[in-house]
Write a protein that holds these residues in place. Structure first.
Motif, short mmCIF file in Angstrom:
data_model
loop_
_atom_site.label_atom_id
_atom_site.label_comp_id
_atom_site.label_asym_id
_atom_site.label_seq_id
_atom_site.Cartn_x
_atom_site.Cartn_y
_atom_site.Cartn_z
N ARG A 1 -4.82 7.55 -0.76
CA ARG A 1 -4.28 6.22 -0.51
C ARG A 1 -4.25 5.38 -1.78
N ASN A 2 -3.28 4.47 -1.80
CA ASN A 2 -3.15 3.39 -2.78
C ASN A 2 -3.21 3.88 -4.23
N ARG B 1 0.63 12.51 0.15
CA ARG B 1 0.25 13.70 0.91
C ARG B 1 0.62 14.94 0.11
N GLY C 1 0.82 -1.20 0.00
CA GLY C 1 0.00 0.00 0.00
C GLY C 1 0.86 1.25 0.00
N CYS C 2 0.22 2.37 -0.25
CA CYS C 2 0.95 3.64 -0.23
C CYS C 2 0.01 4.77 0.16
N ILE C 3 0.62 5.87 0.57
CA ILE C 3 -0.10 7.08 0.93
C ILE C 3 0.57 8.25 0.23
N HIS D 1 -8.92 13.27 4.37
CA HIS D 1 -8.70 11.94 3.78
C HIS D 1 -9.63 11.81 2.59
N ALA E 1 -3.48 7.57 -4.84
CA ALA E 1 -2.23 8.27 -4.54
C ALA E 1 -1.27 8.17 -5.72
#
Length: 154
Positions: free
Chosen positions: A60-61, A31, A27-29, A102, A64
């Protein structure tokens, strides 16, 4: 009314590039900050006043990865999501707090011609066209809550 609502809708400009963080599980985030402006005329002086608010955005994911690939500083974007508060320990040992958006849905609003002009302005060979996103909207599946959704009367 028995339900509650936590929904944020912002239209603004990216204040920086998307910063990615990858996890061991795949997974990844991502920002990035978004700036929104409020402009009004001061009644006493007659001058225009602009106030800028900064919002910390988290995606997210797959969303992102799409944002990292196609968004850059200054691009205009619409984001929709939920406010989340987070706390952590700073390097100095003090507890820090932040409020983040989010993202559950987003749309790129920067014109393709504007994005292409920005990308090509630094290129001497303009034969290769800049890559554009396959779609300008992507959705993130919301995290399921333990509470069932209420039917709202509107």
């Amino acid at each position: 009314m028995s339900g509650t609502v936590n929904k944020v809708m912002l239209i603004g400009h990216l204040g920086d590039e998307v910063k990615m963080h990858y996890f061991e599980g795949g997974g990844c985030i991502g920002r990035f900050p978004i700036a929104t402006n409020e402009t009004y005329t001061n009644k006493q002086t007659g001058e225009k006043v602009t106030n800028t608010d900064w919002h910390n955005v988290v995606v997210r994911n797959k969303a992102a990865e799409i944002c990292e690939k196609y968004l850059s500083k200054g691009d205009k974007v619409y984001v929709e999501g939920r406010l989340k508060n987070r706390q952590w320990q700073g390097e100095d040992g003090n507890t820090r707090y932040t409020t983040e958006v989010h993202v559950q849905d987003f749309t790129f609003l920067t014109n393709k011609n504007e994005a292409g002009a920005n990308m090509q302005s630094g290129q001497t060979n303009q034969q290769a066209a800049p890559t554009q996103p396959p779609t300008t909207q992507a959705s993130v599946t919301p995290v399921s809550n333990s509470e069932p959704d209420d039917d709202l009367p509107f």
